[in-house]
Design an enzyme around this catalytic site. Structure first.
Site, PDB file in Angstrom:
ATOM      1  N   ASN A 211      30.064  -5.380 -58.805  1.00 20.90           N
ATOM      2  CA  ASN A 211      28.993  -4.901 -58.053  1.00 20.90           C
ATOM      3  C   ASN A 211      28.800  -3.371 -58.016  1.00 20.90           C
ATOM      4  O   ASN A 211      29.983  -2.708 -58.521  1.00 20.90           O
ATOM      5  CB  ASN A 211      28.669  -5.452 -56.544  1.00 20.90           C
ATOM      6  N   ALA A 275      34.453  -3.325 -47.531  1.00 16.43           N
ATOM      7  CA  ALA A 275      34.484  -3.599 -48.876  1.00 16.43           C
ATOM      8  C   ALA A 275      33.352  -4.520 -49.395  1.00 16.43           C
ATOM      9  O   ALA A 275      32.751  -5.583 -48.484  1.00 16.43           O
ATOM     10  CB  ALA A 275      35.753  -4.532 -49.293  1.00 16.43           C
ATOM     11  N   LYS A 289      39.042 -14.799 -74.600  1.00 16.81           N
ATOM     12  CA  LYS A 289      37.522 -14.288 -74.559  1.00 16.81           C
ATOM     13  C   LYS A 289      36.566 -15.444 -75.242  1.00 16.81           C
ATOM     14  O   LYS A 289      36.872 -15.994 -75.876  1.00 16.81           O
ATOM     15  CB  LYS A 289      37.647 -12.944 -75.535  1.00 16.81           C
ATOM     16  N   PRO A 306      36.607 -16.486 -50.787  1.00 16.97           N
ATOM     17  CA  PRO A 306      36.865 -16.631 -49.274  1.00 16.97           C
ATOM     18  C   PRO A 306      36.433 -15.328 -48.518  1.00 16.97           C
ATOM     19  O   PRO A 306      36.186 -14.390 -49.379  1.00 16.97           O
ATOM     20  CB  PRO A 306      38.624 -16.460 -49.202  1.00 16.97           C
ATOM     21  N   ILE A 308      36.882 -12.532 -46.052  1.00 19.54           N
ATOM     22  CA  ILE A 308      37.838 -11.778 -45.414  1.00 19.54           C
ATOM     23  C   ILE A 308      37.679 -11.592 -43.887  1.00 19.54           C
ATOM     24  O   ILE A 308      38.426 -11.582 -43.175  1.00 19.54           O
ATOM     25  CB  ILE A 308      38.395 -10.457 -46.387  1.00 19.54           C
ATOM     26  N   LYS A 340      24.797 -12.287 -38.841  1.00 19.11           N
ATOM     27  CA  LYS A 340      26.290 -12.022 -39.232  1.00 19.11           C
ATOM     28  C   LYS A 340      27.377 -11.918 -38.271  1.00 19.11           C
ATOM     29  O   LYS A 340      28.373 -12.395 -38.485  1.00 19.11           O
ATOM     30  CB  LYS A 340      25.977 -10.885 -40.221  1.00 19.11           C
ATOM     31  N   LYS A 344      30.127 -14.485 -38.569  1.00 15.19           N
ATOM     32  CA  LYS A 344      31.529 -14.187 -39.008  1.00 15.19           C
ATOM     33  C   LYS A 344      32.484 -14.022 -37.980  1.00 15.19           C
ATOM     34  O   LYS A 344      33.596 -13.968 -38.072  1.00 15.19           O
ATOM     35  CB  LYS A 344      31.522 -12.859 -39.547  1.00 15.19           C
TER      36      LYS A 344
HETATM   37  O1  C5P Z   1      28.309 -11.822 -46.028  1.00 13.71           O
HETATM   38  P1  C5P Z   1      28.252 -10.448 -46.426  1.00 13.71           P
HETATM   39  O2  C5P Z   1      28.675 -10.185 -47.762  1.00 13.71           O
HETATM   40  O3  C5P Z   1      26.890  -9.708 -46.169  1.00 13.71           O
HETATM   41  O4  C5P Z   1      29.056  -9.715 -45.102  1.00 13.71           O
HETATM   42  C1  C5P Z   1      29.098  -8.426 -45.309  1.00 13.71           C
HETATM   43  C2  C5P Z   1      30.301  -8.123 -44.566  1.00 13.71           C
HETATM   44  O5  C5P Z   1      31.374  -9.074 -44.673  1.00 13.71           O
HETATM   45  C3  C5P Z   1      31.188  -6.985 -44.936  1.00 13.71           C
HETATM   46  O6  C5P Z   1      31.839  -6.496 -43.895  1.00 13.71           O
HETATM   47  C4  C5P Z   1      32.181  -7.323 -45.975  1.00 13.71           C
HETATM   48  O7  C5P Z   1      33.253  -6.477 -46.123  1.00 13.71           O
HETATM   49  C5  C5P Z   1      32.611  -8.624 -45.386  1.00 13.71           C
HETATM   50  N1  C5P Z   1      32.983  -9.839 -46.586  1.00 13.71           N
HETATM   51  C6  C5P Z   1      34.273 -10.120 -46.645  1.00 13.71           C
HETATM   52  N2  C5P Z   1      34.629 -11.191 -47.429  1.00 13.71           N
HETATM   53  C7  C5P Z   1      33.623 -11.735 -48.422  1.00 13.71           C
HETATM   54  C8  C5P Z   1      32.167 -11.365 -48.047  1.00 13.71           C
HETATM   55  C9  C5P Z   1      31.899 -10.430 -47.203  1.00 13.71           C
HETATM   56  O8  C5P Z   1      35.046  -9.631 -45.937  1.00 13.71           O
HETATM   57  N3  C5P Z   1      34.019 -12.709 -49.150  1.00 13.71           N
END
Ligand code: C5P
Length: 402
Positions: A211, A275, A289, A306, A308, A340, A344
């Protein structure tokens, strides 16, 4: 002690050659050194030798247009953890004691907001002169720390106090001063984990899903936390920017590596997940490839990565005391951010609108809202550095150390 930024002012005296050895010792242990050479200093050591050892441009002129364009003298005097003057001549001490600012070195000493350590070196009579004693007292009252001078025979043939402290002694004094400075910082004694940048999820050995995250915001947060005295582990996906000095850097590529690095960095008091982790990876990345076959391409089967932030937030026995996530949204910013927070299990969410029209992705400014369980704070449009500083202030206040 983590790597430090030293601004070294080299004055004019035979002891200037020892400043080169000091630079070597500082660089060897990973510190960064920017050197300022006075006109008199340049009679004893060359800008070339200082520049070769620091690996950076040597600053000599107050009125150099290129220096001002790259870094103004005010910034130069502040973008350091400590200012060291070695050798500190009678003249430099006199100027600093009286607030004179008629060359680059004296101007930096007047403009700095950092601690100053001086290693005097001069003839015995000059050191023992009432004027130097007066200046020494004034500088000590102003908060300047001194190392040396030592007794011994001098290049001028006399014996007594006036020899500059040895490089190893100056190094020890640097650590003492920095240790004392660190203890007064708001987040000193706390450990932080910061995730930053994108992740790359392999499709085959040469292709990946990624991204547009630049890592600028996460890296700025890591820098601000270091500045505030925290011990910071920065876990970064592939980015084009340099890590801030003083962090423990862990470079990763994929989300799974990022999670492993974050868990390995526990325990921590603070986790900031900035991140832009890829939500999905290819279920089974190809070992070779993937070739064009002429037939319709096979769709990529994806599987979820996963999370984080959620993993750290719900860690069964090592949950950081304060877990902060980011929510980059393109619509319904606040509602999505609140959802969120709950989903989370983190404590705060920094929410920002990353619609392409905002220019935030990859840009230098950011407009965020800080969402906590009970409140919502809309911050004005700020630089990413300012967002980092504000967030760090809030973190310090949370830990009762504003
Ligand atoms: O779910 P989304 O990507 O919108 O959530 C954003 C937040 O979750 C950010 O703080 C991002 O660093 C964290 N995140 C993470 N691991 C993932 C997806 C998002 O730590 N796999």
């Amino acid at each position: 002690m983590s790597a430090k930024r030293i601004l070294l002012i080299v004055g004019g005296g035979i002891a200037a050659y020892k400043a080169l050895e000091l630079v070597r010792l500082l660089k060897k242990r990973g510190d960064s050194v920017k050197a300022v050479l006075t006109k008199a200093g340049a009679e004893f050591v060359t800008p070339l030798s200082l520049g070769s050892l620091t690996g950076e441009k040597v600053f000599q002129d107050l009125f150099s247009l290129t220096d001002e364009a790259e870094m103004g003298h005010i910034e130069l005097s502040r973008a350091a953890d400590l200012v060291v003057v070695a050798p500190a001549t009678a003249d430099l001490m006199a100027k600093a004691a009286n607030g004179l600012a008629n060359d680059l070195a004296s101007t930096l000493l007047l403009a700095t907001d950092k601690k100053v350590l001086m290693a005097p070196a001069m003839n015995v009579r000059m050191w023992l002169h009432a004027a130097t004693a007066r200046n020494l007292k004034t500088l000590q009252d102003d908060g300047v720390t001194f190392v040396g001078p030592n007794d011994g025979s001098m290049a001028c043939g006399e014996y007594g106090p006036g020899r500059m402290a040895e490089p190893a002694e100056i190094l020890a004094a640097i650590d003492t001063v920095l240790g004392a400075v660190a203890a007064t910082k708001p987040l000193s004694g706390l450990k932080a984990i910061v995730t930053s940048g994108p992740t790359h999820e392999p499709i085959d050995p040469v292709r990946y899903i990624a991204n547009r995250s630049s890592g600028k915001q996460g890296h700025a947060i890591a820098a601000a936390l270091v500045e505030a005295g925290a011990a910071v582990t920065l876990i970064s996906g592939p980015v084009d920017i340099s890590p801030p000095l003083g962090v423990t850097l862990v470079k990763v590529e994929t989300a799974r590596e990022m999670l492993a690095a974050a868990e390995a960095a526990l325990p921590a008091d603070i986790a900031v997940c900035a991140a832009a982790v890829a939500d999905w990876r290819v279920a089974a990345d190809a070992e070779q490839k993937i070739k064009k076959t002429g037939d319709a391409p096979a769709p990529l089967a994806l599987t979820e990565n996963p999370d984080i932030l959620a993993t750290l937030s719900r860690h069964p026995f090592r949950r950081p005391k304060l877990v902060i996530g980011f929510a980059a949204e393109t619509e319904n910013l606040i509602a999505h951010a609140r959802a969120k927070l709950a989903k989370k299990g983190c404590d705060w969410i920094v929410a920002n609108d990353v619609s392409p029209a905002t220019g935030i992705m990859g840009g230098d400014s950011n407009q965020v809202s800080l969402i906590t369980a009970g409140a919502e704070d809309n911050w004005p449009s700020l630089s990413k550095t300012e967002v980092a500083a504000r967030l760090t202030q809030r973190i310090a206040a949370h830990f009762g150390k504003p």
